[in-house]
Design a protein around this motif. Structure first.
Motif, PDB file in Angstrom:
ATOM      1  N   ALA A  56     -64.366  34.551 -43.139  1.00 27.62           N
ATOM      2  CA  ALA A  56     -65.502  33.713 -43.553  1.00 27.62           C
ATOM      3  C   ALA A  56     -66.809  34.327 -43.054  1.00 27.62           C
ATOM      4  CB  ALA A  56     -65.323  32.299 -43.016  1.00 27.62           C
ATOM      5  N   LYS A  57     -66.758  34.882 -41.836  1.00 29.70           N
ATOM      6  CA  LYS A  57     -67.962  35.514 -41.266  1.00 29.70           C
ATOM      7  C   LYS A  57     -68.344  36.752 -42.073  1.00 29.70           C
ATOM      8  CE  LYS A  57     -68.101  34.743 -36.561  1.00 29.70           C
ATOM      9  NZ  LYS A  57     -67.566  35.098 -35.259  1.00 29.70           N
ATOM     10  N   GLN A  58     -67.312  37.596 -42.337  1.00 31.90           N
ATOM     11  CA  GLN A  58     -67.561  38.837 -43.089  1.00 31.90           C
ATOM     12  C   GLN A  58     -68.135  38.542 -44.462  1.00 31.90           C
ATOM     13  OE1 GLN A  58     -63.800  40.860 -43.236  1.00 31.90           O
ATOM     14  NE2 GLN A  58     -64.022  41.662 -41.156  1.00 31.90           N
ATOM     15  N   GLN A  59     -67.643  37.459 -45.080  1.00 31.83           N
ATOM     16  CA  GLN A  59     -68.117  37.124 -46.433  1.00 31.83           C
ATOM     17  C   GLN A  59     -69.433  36.350 -46.403  1.00 31.83           C
ATOM     18  OE1 GLN A  59     -64.692  34.934 -47.614  1.00 31.83           O
ATOM     19  NE2 GLN A  59     -63.474  36.761 -48.069  1.00 31.83           N
ATOM     20  N   ASN A  60     -69.933  36.147 -45.196  1.00 30.51           N
ATOM     21  CA  ASN A  60     -71.176  35.388 -45.042  1.00 30.51           C
ATOM     22  C   ASN A  60     -71.087  33.995 -45.666  1.00 30.51           C
ATOM     23  OD1 ASN A  60     -73.517  35.497 -43.725  1.00 30.51           O
ATOM     24  ND2 ASN A  60     -74.480  37.073 -45.045  1.00 30.51           N
ATOM     25  N   ASN A  61     -69.919  33.443 -45.645  1.00 29.27           N
ATOM     26  CA  ASN A  61     -69.694  32.125 -46.250  1.00 29.27           C
ATOM     27  C   ASN A  61     -69.951  31.052 -45.178  1.00 29.27           C
ATOM     28  OD1 ASN A  61     -68.711  29.831 -47.475  1.00 29.27           O
ATOM     29  ND2 ASN A  61     -66.964  30.871 -48.423  1.00 29.27           N
ATOM     30  N   VAL A  62     -71.215  30.648 -45.075  1.00 31.65           N
ATOM     31  CA  VAL A  62     -71.629  29.771 -43.982  1.00 31.65           C
ATOM     32  C   VAL A  62     -70.910  28.421 -44.043  1.00 31.65           C
ATOM     33  CG1 VAL A  62     -73.626  28.662 -42.884  1.00 31.65           C
ATOM     34  CG2 VAL A  62     -73.871  30.914 -43.920  1.00 31.65           C
ATOM     35  N   ALA A  63     -70.833  27.856 -45.241  1.00 34.04           N
ATOM     36  CA  ALA A  63     -70.203  26.529 -45.378  1.00 34.04           C
ATOM     37  C   ALA A  63     -68.749  26.585 -44.917  1.00 34.04           C
ATOM     38  CB  ALA A  63     -70.293  26.077 -46.830  1.00 34.04           C
ATOM     39  N   LYS A  64     -68.030  27.629 -45.356  1.00 36.07           N
ATOM     40  CA  LYS A  64     -66.612  27.767 -44.995  1.00 36.07           C
ATOM     41  C   LYS A  64     -66.478  27.940 -43.476  1.00 36.07           C
ATOM     42  CE  LYS A  64     -62.343  28.201 -46.249  1.00 36.07           C
ATOM     43  NZ  LYS A  64     -61.705  27.045 -46.845  1.00 36.07           N
ATOM     44  N   LEU A  65     -67.345  28.789 -42.943  1.00 34.37           N
ATOM     45  CA  LEU A  65     -67.283  29.062 -41.509  1.00 34.37           C
ATOM     46  C   LEU A  65     -67.505  27.777 -40.706  1.00 34.37           C
ATOM     47  CD1 LEU A  65     -66.910  31.316 -39.440  1.00 34.37           C
ATOM     48  CD2 LEU A  65     -69.378  31.643 -39.434  1.00 34.37           C
ATOM     49  N   GLU A  66     -68.472  26.983 -41.163  1.00 32.14           N
ATOM     50  CA  GLU A  66     -68.745  25.707 -40.460  1.00 32.14           C
ATOM     51  C   GLU A  66     -67.544  24.775 -40.539  1.00 32.14           C
ATOM     52  OE1 GLU A  66     -72.330  23.964 -41.971  1.00 32.14           O
ATOM     53  OE2 GLU A  66     -73.583  25.327 -40.773  1.00 32.14           O
ATOM     54  N   GLU A  67     -66.957  24.726 -41.730  1.00 33.59           N
ATOM     55  CA  GLU A  67     -65.800  23.830 -41.930  1.00 33.59           C
ATOM     56  C   GLU A  67     -64.634  24.256 -41.031  1.00 33.59           C
ATOM     57  OE1 GLU A  67     -64.323  23.909 -46.028  1.00 33.59           O
ATOM     58  OE2 GLU A  67     -62.368  23.457 -45.146  1.00 33.59           O
ATOM     59  N   LEU A  68     -64.351  25.570 -41.023  1.00 37.61           N
ATOM     60  CA  LEU A  68     -63.223  26.055 -40.217  1.00 37.61           C
ATOM     61  C   LEU A  68     -63.491  25.855 -38.728  1.00 37.61           C
ATOM     62  CD1 LEU A  68     -62.361  29.415 -42.085  1.00 37.61           C
ATOM     63  CD2 LEU A  68     -61.197  27.205 -42.268  1.00 37.61           C
ATOM     64  N   THR A  69     -64.737  26.111 -38.333  1.00 35.38           N
ATOM     65  CA  THR A  69     -65.083  25.957 -36.915  1.00 35.38           C
ATOM     66  C   THR A  69     -64.927  24.495 -36.499  1.00 35.38           C
ATOM     67  OG1 THR A  69     -66.667  27.729 -37.256  1.00 35.38           O
ATOM     68  CG2 THR A  69     -66.867  26.524 -35.198  1.00 35.38           C
ATOM     69  N   ALA A  70     -65.312  23.587 -37.387  1.00 32.82           N
ATOM     70  CA  ALA A  70     -65.206  22.156 -37.055  1.00 32.82           C
ATOM     71  C   ALA A  70     -63.740  21.750 -36.910  1.00 32.82           C
ATOM     72  CB  ALA A  70     -65.888  21.320 -38.136  1.00 32.82           C
ATOM     73  N   ILE A  71     -62.888  22.258 -37.801  1.00 32.84           N
ATOM     74  CA  ILE A  71     -61.459  21.917 -37.712  1.00 32.84           C
ATOM     75  C   ILE A  71     -60.907  22.414 -36.376  1.00 32.84           C
ATOM     76  CG2 ILE A  71     -59.154  22.338 -38.693  1.00 32.84           C
ATOM     77  CD1 ILE A  71     -60.464  22.569 -41.443  1.00 32.84           C
ATOM     78  N   ARG A  72     -61.267  23.662 -36.059  1.00 27.52           N
ATOM     79  CA  ARG A  72     -60.756  24.252 -34.815  1.00 27.52           C
ATOM     80  C   ARG A  72     -61.270  23.476 -33.594  1.00 27.52           C
ATOM     81  NH1 ARG A  72     -58.766  29.229 -32.695  1.00 27.52           N
ATOM     82  NH2 ARG A  72     -59.936  29.901 -30.863  1.00 27.52           N
ATOM     83  N   ALA A  73     -62.535  23.101 -33.632  1.00 28.96           N
ATOM     84  CA  ALA A  73     -63.124  22.376 -32.496  1.00 28.96           C
ATOM     85  C   ALA A  73     -62.395  21.044 -32.291  1.00 28.96           C
ATOM     86  CB  ALA A  73     -64.606  22.145 -32.734  1.00 28.96           C
ATOM     87  N   GLU A  74     -62.086  20.381 -33.378  1.00 27.80           N
ATOM     88  CA  GLU A  74     -61.387  19.074 -33.285  1.00 27.80           C
ATOM     89  C   GLU A  74     -59.994  19.262 -32.675  1.00 27.80           C
ATOM     90  OE1 GLU A  74     -62.628  15.950 -34.783  1.00 27.80           O
ATOM     91  OE2 GLU A  74     -60.841  14.838 -34.190  1.00 27.80           O
ATOM     92  N   ARG A  75     -59.328  20.389 -33.025  1.00 33.27           N
ATOM     93  CA  ARG A  75     -58.013  20.689 -32.437  1.00 33.27           C
ATOM     94  C   ARG A  75     -58.129  20.815 -30.918  1.00 33.27           C
ATOM     95  NH1 ARG A  75     -53.325  20.286 -35.002  1.00 33.27           N
ATOM     96  NH2 ARG A  75     -54.412  18.332 -35.226  1.00 33.27           N
ATOM     97  N   PHE A  76     -59.169  21.569 -30.492  1.00 31.28           N
ATOM     98  CA  PHE A  76     -59.350  21.753 -29.050  1.00 31.28           C
ATOM     99  C   PHE A  76     -59.678  20.430 -28.364  1.00 31.28           C
ATOM    100  CE2 PHE A  76     -59.585  26.341 -29.905  1.00 31.28           C
ATOM    101  CZ  PHE A  76     -58.856  26.829 -28.833  1.00 31.28           C
ATOM    102  N   GLN A  77     -60.462  19.605 -29.052  1.00 32.42           N
ATOM    103  CA  GLN A  77     -60.800  18.292 -28.471  1.00 32.42           C
ATOM    104  C   GLN A  77     -59.533  17.461 -28.273  1.00 32.42           C
ATOM    105  OE1 GLN A  77     -63.968  17.108 -31.109  1.00 32.42           O
ATOM    106  NE2 GLN A  77     -65.046  16.158 -29.381  1.00 32.42           N
ATOM    107  N   LEU A  78     -58.671  17.494 -29.309  1.00 32.23           N
ATOM    108  CA  LEU A  78     -57.403  16.755 -29.219  1.00 32.23           C
ATOM    109  C   LEU A  78     -56.597  17.269 -28.028  1.00 32.23           C
ATOM    110  CD1 LEU A  78     -55.120  14.900 -30.286  1.00 32.23           C
ATOM    111  CD2 LEU A  78     -54.393  16.789 -31.737  1.00 32.23           C
ATOM    112  N   MET A  79     -56.492  18.577 -27.903  1.00 35.09           N
ATOM    113  CA  MET A  79     -55.660  19.132 -26.828  1.00 35.09           C
ATOM    114  C   MET A  79     -56.263  18.813 -25.454  1.00 35.09           C
ATOM    115  SD  MET A  79     -54.044  22.608 -28.397  1.00 35.09           S
ATOM    116  CE  MET A  79     -55.439  23.400 -29.171  1.00 35.09           C
ATOM    117  N   ALA A  80     -57.595  18.813 -25.379  1.00 38.23           N
ATOM    118  CA  ALA A  80     -58.245  18.493 -24.098  1.00 38.23           C
ATOM    119  C   ALA A  80     -57.914  17.047 -23.703  1.00 38.23           C
ATOM    120  CB  ALA A  80     -59.753  18.683 -24.217  1.00 38.23           C
ATOM    121  N   GLU A  81     -57.881  16.156 -24.680  1.00 36.98           N
ATOM    122  CA  GLU A  81     -57.564  14.751 -24.370  1.00 36.98           C
ATOM    123  C   GLU A  81     -56.074  14.576 -24.057  1.00 36.98           C
ATOM    124  OE1 GLU A  81     -59.621  12.326 -23.801  1.00 36.98           O
ATOM    125  OE2 GLU A  81     -61.398  13.500 -24.345  1.00 36.98           O
ATOM    126  N   LEU A  82     -55.222  15.319 -24.755  1.00 31.54           N
ATOM    127  CA  LEU A  82     -53.777  15.250 -24.456  1.00 31.54           C
ATOM    128  C   LEU A  82     -53.540  15.676 -23.011  1.00 31.54           C
ATOM    129  CD1 LEU A  82     -52.147  16.872 -27.660  1.00 31.54           C
ATOM    130  CD2 LEU A  82     -52.016  14.480 -26.985  1.00 31.54           C
TER     131      LEU A  82
END
Ligand code: B12
Ligand code: SF4
Length: 529
Positions: free
Chosen positions: A222-248
């Motif tokens: 996504a970064k290489q393709q300069n696809n900002v929207a995709k990159l934001e979406e993927l980063t948000a999904i990943r961040a939520e995963r980490f948040q879940l694991m931090a709470e677990l």
């Protein structure tokens, strides 16, 4: 109202809760009474319990569709409203209507659609088909665990994400649940887990299709393709995963989670470390095949083979995540030598558990589509049932394999598969692997669980010998009863969920979750309090 999880095999105890039962119970509107939940993997339904005017919801996957249809026929004959849902009914709604004697079928997710079906049945006018669709992760309901008999199950199941971006040829998930991961908000997952720990469950299966929905390669691309929207979406999904694991990770340390994940996660030490800290102690990893040709055959050539594969699997263990390796036999590229090579790889890679499944063309998959097309030209019948509708063949006469192999007979594949199970789960191997446990009690649990797994799967599933099947079933029943005690934990009624700040519950000022009735929220809250 009855919700029935059909099964031909009742063991009196089950390993994992069938989550759909408790989710549909939560989706049941206040106008109807609390449903009676019948899990036939525990005990068969009692015919006399069904009365005219009752509503009977039945879930079918391909493996239990025939039993489900028998239950539906019986319920309809007794004057009940019969409704089907689940993956198989989603793919074959007409079959459920005809062969399952359904009044109605829900396609897709039931969390929202079920309320509508129940109200229509109560009004005496259900529709034939309801489109449940693919709802947003924020709309997934928390299960009604207050309706579960806790002494019957070893593990509870909680879903955190649905859908998978991959496209393996033998899997229907990406087609039915979509390639766009639908992620539940972390606070809702934690609330549900707290509710389970309060009633004495410390072993929880995270019933996810793929716990690692965003790979480092996805982010790089996504970064290489300069696809900002995709990159934001993927980063948000990943961040939520980490948040879940931090709470677990903040939950009581005696909790043990298990999930399903792609092997790619081995690239991501940060992610695996977060999993370990979150007490996600094990994951089913779809290895599928140990040769490059085999991986190509199932569209999974992004998995490694040879030494690289062993290294990847060992990486999980190094980061404290045990692997249940899942392997498929009967791929067109398999040869007799593949069986030994596979079990040796499983032993060499140090996987803690393994399952060796026989290639089954599940509806909705690329493999099934291809096979159905081939069969169209020269249909094979078993009795009067086309083999492409194998789930309609009575269990006693149903072949163990459906697709012919270019060089081996089905019996040869089955026997070799059975031998692989025997070798991987021999007493010696299990004893050696059990050394990974922290104390004697855990070691005993490990040994029991290994033997139970082997009996339930290979003994009753693969074996064609009815005496052996019966013996396996008796053995599995007894072992399951022993295992159950080892998994039970002291209830913690004092445990509380964090007081989530408003911005966690409603990020960006979101209003209440769409489509949920006040009654549903009431149900959900009563479980969580
Ligand atoms: C977790 C899981 C497991 C776990 C736990 C099983 C358990 N006891 O719960 C384990 C690892 C043990 C497992 C084993 C197997 N699984 Co599995 N599993 C899953 C997974 C990832 C999630 C299931 C889940 O709990 N979802 C959460 C609940 C809430 O969702 P749900 O069941 O879909 O229900 C929703 C809707 O379908 C609908 N609905 C469901 N039932 C009903 C009924 C009514 C009346 C209505 C109105 C609506 C409705 O509403 C619900 C809420 O939205 C699914 C993948 C998937 N995306 O479905 C595969 C999946 C169900 N499994 C699959 C398979 C093949 C298997 C195995 C045969 C694998 C194997 N080779 O051994 C075994 C069979 C086990 C058995 N006999 O049941 C296939 C089924 C394919 C098919 N066509 O039947 C799936 C779809 C994955 C795939 N690769 O394609 N599985
Ligand atoms: S097998 Fe696993 S990785 Fe492949 S599409 Fe299905 S859920 Fe995704």
């Amino acid at each position: 109202m009855h919700l029935v999880n059909p099964s031909d095999n009742s063991f009196g105890t089950a390993v994992i809760t069938p989550r759909w039962l408790f989710v549909l119970a939560a989706a049941t509107p206040a106008e109807a009474s609390d449903p009676i939940l019948v899990d036939e993997s525990l005990e068969q339904i009692v015919t006399e319990s069904i009365a005219a005017g009752d509503i009977v919801g039945i879930s079918v996957h391909t493996g239990n569709a025939l039993r489900g249809y028998q239950v539906g026929k019986m319920a309809r004959e007794r004057g009940a409203w019969v409704v089907y849902g689940g993956i198989h009914a989603t793919l074959f709604p007409e079959e459920a209507l005809e062969r399952g004697h359904a009044h109605a079928v829900v396609k897709g997710d039931g969390d929202i659609a079920w309320g509508k079906v129940v109200r229509d049945c109560l009004a005496g006018a259900p529709r034939r088909i309801y489109e449940g669709g693919r709802i947003e992760g924020s709309q997934f309901l928390a299960a009604r665990w207050d309706l579960m008999p806790p002494e019957k199950y070893m593990w509870a199941s909680v879903q955190t994400i649905r859908g998978c971006p991959k496209h393996c040829s033998f899997c229907s998930v990406w087609r039915t649940d979509g390639q766009q991961p639908r992620q539940r908000r972390f606070h809702s997952v934690i609330d549900e887990i707290v509710a389970l720990r309060r009633i004495g469950f410390r072993f929880i299966a995270l019933a996810d299709d793929n716990f690692y929905p965003v790979t480092l390669t996805d982010l790089r691309l996504a970064k290489q393709q300069n696809n900002v929207a995709k990159l934001e979406e993927l980063t948000a999904i990943r961040a939520e995963r980490f948040q879940l694991m931090a709470e677990l990770a903040k939950l009581p340390r005696d909790m043990v989670f298990f999930t399903q994940i792609t092997m790619e996660a081995a690239e991501d030490g940060e992610y695996l470390d977060a999993m370990r800290k979150a007490n996600i102690k094990g994951a089913l990893v779809g290895v599928e095949a140990v040769t490059p040709e085999g991986l190509k055959a199932v569209y999974k050539d992004w998995n490694c083979s040879g030494d690289a594969l062993a290294k990847q699997l060992q990486t999980f263990k190094k980061h404290g995540v045990h692997v249940l390796g899942s392997f498929i036999f009967g791929l067109p590229t398999d040869r007799p030598a593949t069986f030994d090579a596979t079990v040796e790889m499983a032993l060499k890679a140090g996987v803690t558990f393994a399952q060796f499944v026989m290639m089954t063309p599940f509806p909705g998959t690329v493999d099934f589509g291809r096979w159905e097309k081939e069969q169209d030209k020269h249909p094979t019948l078993v009795g009067d049932v086309p083999i492409t509708r194998y789930w309609m063949i009575p269990t006693e006469t149903r072949p163990k394999m459906f697709t012919p192999h270019p060089t081996m007979s089905s019996d040869e594949i089955r026997e070799r598969t059975q031998k692989v199970w025997d070798r991987f789960y021999s007493w010696g191997s299990v004893w050696r692997r059990s050394a990974c446990t922290p104390n004697l009690r855990a070691r005993v649990a490990f040994i029991f669980l290994s033997k139970l797994y082997r009996q339930m799967y290979a003994g009753t599933g693969i074996s064609t010998d009815s005496a052996r099947r019966k013996k396996s079933k008796r053995w599995a029943r007894w072992t399951a009863a022993q295992c159950k005690k080892l998994f039970r934990a002291r209830p913690m009624p004092e445990l509380r969920s964090p007081d989530w700040p408003e911005e966690v519950i409603r990020p960006h000022g979101q209003s209440v979750v769409v489509g949920r009735s006040a009654a549903l929220q009431g149900n959900e809250l009563s479980v969580l309090r």
